[in-house]
Design a protein around this motif. Sequence first.
Motif, PDB file in Angstrom:
ATOM      1  N   LEU A 197      -3.445  -4.795 -17.223  1.00  0.00           N
ATOM      2  CA  LEU A 197      -4.872  -5.132 -17.172  1.00  0.00           C
ATOM      3  C   LEU A 197      -5.255  -5.637 -15.780  1.00  0.00           C
ATOM      4  O   LEU A 197      -6.259  -5.201 -15.213  1.00  0.00           O
ATOM      5  N   GLU A 198      -4.443  -6.540 -15.221  1.00  0.00           N
ATOM      6  CA  GLU A 198      -4.746  -7.073 -13.884  1.00  0.00           C
ATOM      7  C   GLU A 198      -4.762  -5.982 -12.821  1.00  0.00           C
ATOM      8  O   GLU A 198      -5.512  -6.058 -11.866  1.00  0.00           O
ATOM      9  N   GLY A 199      -3.918  -4.976 -12.973  1.00  0.00           N
ATOM     10  CA  GLY A 199      -3.835  -3.918 -11.978  1.00  0.00           C
ATOM     11  C   GLY A 199      -4.734  -2.737 -12.257  1.00  0.00           C
ATOM     12  O   GLY A 199      -4.696  -1.740 -11.535  1.00  0.00           O
ATOM     13  N   PHE A 200      -5.567  -2.825 -13.279  1.00  0.00           N
ATOM     14  CA  PHE A 200      -6.377  -1.683 -13.706  1.00  0.00           C
ATOM     15  C   PHE A 200      -7.235  -1.096 -12.586  1.00  0.00           C
ATOM     16  O   PHE A 200      -7.325   0.109 -12.433  1.00  0.00           O
ATOM     17  N   GLU A 201      -7.840  -1.946 -11.782  1.00  0.00           N
ATOM     18  CA  GLU A 201      -8.732  -1.469 -10.719  1.00  0.00           C
ATOM     19  C   GLU A 201      -8.020  -0.563  -9.723  1.00  0.00           C
ATOM     20  O   GLU A 201      -8.633   0.295  -9.119  1.00  0.00           O
ATOM     21  N   ASN A 202      -6.732  -0.769  -9.529  1.00  0.00           N
ATOM     22  CA  ASN A 202      -5.977   0.016  -8.551  1.00  0.00           C
ATOM     23  C   ASN A 202      -5.133   1.107  -9.194  1.00  0.00           C
ATOM     24  O   ASN A 202      -4.297   1.707  -8.536  1.00  0.00           O
TER      25      ASN A 202
END
Length: 137
Positions: free
Chosen positions: A99-104
Amino acid sequence: MNVARLMFFAFMAMSVSSVSFAQDADCEAVAGQRGECAEEAMKAAARVLNDRYEALIDRAGSRYIFQYQSRHEEHKAFLDRLKNSQRAWIMLRDSNCRLEGFENEWDKPSYSADLNRCTAKMSLERALYLDGILPAH
């Protein structure tokens, strides 16, 4: 909770955050190698977590086998709960880090570095948590 335990937890929290900060600072200093640095930080945090997990297993053995005069059933029950808790935590950690890395996610090197940084951070937090269970007297 007694004062000594509170001081211990405060010290451990500062230790975990200072290790995490040092890793971030070191990674920032090596601009072209952030992905590799994040991977190394994740591996180091995994070693810390494994050490703390094994230490908890040792403390449980000391408590249930020696201190409480060979309560093998309770020892086995504790170890079963510990293993189940650790498995559930790993699933939570992996889900949170995705979830934390979703943007990338579409940018593989950045996504991988984000996952590794998150995994390292959460592993150090879990190590601190495990240290608080069945503390040594």
